[in-house]
Scaffold this motif. Structure first.
Motif, PDB file in Angstrom:
ATOM      1  N   PRO A   3      67.283  50.953 -35.671  1.00  0.00           N
ATOM      2  CA  PRO A   3      66.461  51.480 -34.584  1.00  0.00           C
ATOM      3  C   PRO A   3      65.078  51.842 -35.079  1.00  0.00           C
ATOM      4  N   PRO A   4      64.061  51.737 -34.219  1.00  0.00           N
ATOM      5  CA  PRO A   4      62.698  52.068 -34.634  1.00  0.00           C
ATOM      6  C   PRO A   4      62.574  53.563 -34.918  1.00  0.00           C
ATOM      7  N   PRO A   5      61.630  53.937 -35.779  1.00  0.00           N
ATOM      8  CA  PRO A   5      61.423  55.359 -36.071  1.00  0.00           C
ATOM      9  C   PRO A   5      61.155  56.143 -34.797  1.00  0.00           C
ATOM     10  N   SER A   6      61.887  57.214 -34.601  1.00  0.00           N
ATOM     11  CA  SER A   6      61.730  57.986 -33.368  1.00  0.00           C
ATOM     12  C   SER A   6      61.783  59.489 -33.585  1.00  0.00           C
ATOM     13  N   LEU A   7      61.989  59.918 -34.834  1.00  0.00           N
ATOM     14  CA  LEU A   7      62.109  61.344 -35.117  1.00  0.00           C
ATOM     15  C   LEU A   7      60.753  61.950 -35.461  1.00  0.00           C
ATOM     16  N   PRO A  35      55.193  58.266 -42.445  1.00  0.00           N
ATOM     17  CA  PRO A  35      55.769  57.966 -41.131  1.00  0.00           C
ATOM     18  C   PRO A  35      54.992  56.868 -40.427  1.00  0.00           C
ATOM     19  N   VAL A  36      55.600  56.331 -39.379  1.00  0.00           N
ATOM     20  CA  VAL A  36      54.915  55.366 -38.522  1.00  0.00           C
ATOM     21  C   VAL A  36      54.107  56.155 -37.502  1.00  0.00           C
ATOM     22  N   ARG A  41      48.469  59.625 -32.819  1.00  0.00           N
ATOM     23  CA  ARG A  41      48.656  59.709 -34.268  1.00  0.00           C
ATOM     24  C   ARG A  41      49.777  60.674 -34.664  1.00  0.00           C
ATOM     25  N   VAL A  42      50.794  60.733 -33.822  1.00  0.00           N
ATOM     26  CA  VAL A  42      51.970  61.536 -34.140  1.00  0.00           C
ATOM     27  C   VAL A  42      52.895  60.706 -35.025  1.00  0.00           C
ATOM     28  N   GLY A  43      53.293  61.265 -36.164  1.00  0.00           N
ATOM     29  CA  GLY A  43      54.145  60.544 -37.089  1.00  0.00           C
ATOM     30  C   GLY A  43      55.587  60.499 -36.623  1.00  0.00           C
ATOM     31  N   HIS A  44      56.219  59.340 -36.773  1.00  0.00           N
ATOM     32  CA  HIS A  44      57.625  59.176 -36.411  1.00  0.00           C
ATOM     33  C   HIS A  44      58.402  58.662 -37.616  1.00  0.00           C
ATOM     34  N   TYR A  45      59.587  59.231 -37.805  1.00  0.00           N
ATOM     35  CA  TYR A  45      60.439  58.900 -38.938  1.00  0.00           C
ATOM     36  C   TYR A  45      61.712  58.227 -38.450  1.00  0.00           C
ATOM     37  N   GLY A  46      62.343  57.440 -39.345  1.00  0.00           N
ATOM     38  CA  GLY A  46      63.529  56.700 -38.964  1.00  0.00           C
ATOM     39  C   GLY A  46      64.706  56.948 -39.893  1.00  0.00           C
TER      40      GLY A  46
END
Length: 234
Positions: A3-7, A35-36, A41-46
């Protein structure tokens, strides 16, 4: 498919059981990939970030310094998956819960990142991921293997097969560890002091674990290829 980074960083920290400050510190040290960046520019983690945090925690539990952990992680492929990171962690650690942490049902589900049915809890308990206490809403949880156990909840394999696989891994990993320890003892014990032997063992441990992971992955691929070839003939 992964799944794509969403956290968010807060959600990642909650799932991993660490502080946001720890996540950011690991990022600045290069132990955790960046993060992505999404909108604003909010970072998302997977899953890979979560699995890497679990591996870092286990390496620390095994007594490795931050510098040794950094050297260990530098040897990993840049595109390593959460699955392969979980294999690394599983070979570093035992499946048996050691430093269990008390968690309420709400805390357990927050760490798991999902709601858990009674059947899910029973399955996690059978895998020694957690233990029930007198209070039905309070559990003793092994945080190091919680995320691996939660991922196994969605694997379409019977619990008995998973437990049998655990016993196979434990049996062979212990045998390998025992034989390697004997070889190193015979090679080094007479040559240096106890402090020198411990220092060399700490340096060798990450290398041995990586060698075991590589050997296991290659052997598993070969076995699967043979199985697929056999099935295609039948």
């Amino acid at each position: 498919m992964t799944p794509p980074p969403s956290l968010t960083v807060d959600e990642l920290a909650a799932r991993a059981g660490v502080t946001v400050r720890t996540v950011r510190f690991y990022g600045t040290k290069g132990l955790l990939p960046p993060p992505v960046l999404g909108p604003r520019r909010v970072g998302h983690y997977g899953p890979e970030h979560l699995a890497r945090l679990a591996l870092i925690e286990e390496l620390q539990h095994q007594g490795l310094t931050l510098a040794a952990i950094e050297r260990y992680l530098e040897q990993l492929p840049a595109d390593i998956t959460a699955h392969d990171l979980a294999i690394h962690r599983a070979l570093v650690a035992s499946w048996l819960p050691e430093d269990a942490q008390e968690a309420t049902r709400e805390e357990l589900e927050r760490r798991a990142g999902r709601a858990l049915s009674e059947q899910d809890v029973d399955r996690l308990a059978a895998m020694n991921v957690l233990r029930r206490g007198d209070d039905p809403n309070v559990f003793e949880v092994d945080p190091g293997i919680l995320h691996l156990g939660v991922r196994l909840l969605d694997v379409p394999v019977a619990l008995e097969t998973i437990l049998a696989a655990r016993e196979v891994m434990l049996q062979h990993s212990r045998a390998a560890a025992r034989e390697l320890s004997r070889m190193f003892r015979d090679e080094m014990w007479e040559e240096g002091s106890l402090r020198e032997v411990k220092s060399l063992s700490a340096h060798m441990q990450p290398l041995v674990v990586q060698a075991l992971v590589t050997a296991f992955q290659r052997s598993l691929r070969e076995e699967l290829r043979a199985l697929y070839a056999q099935r295609s003939v039948e």
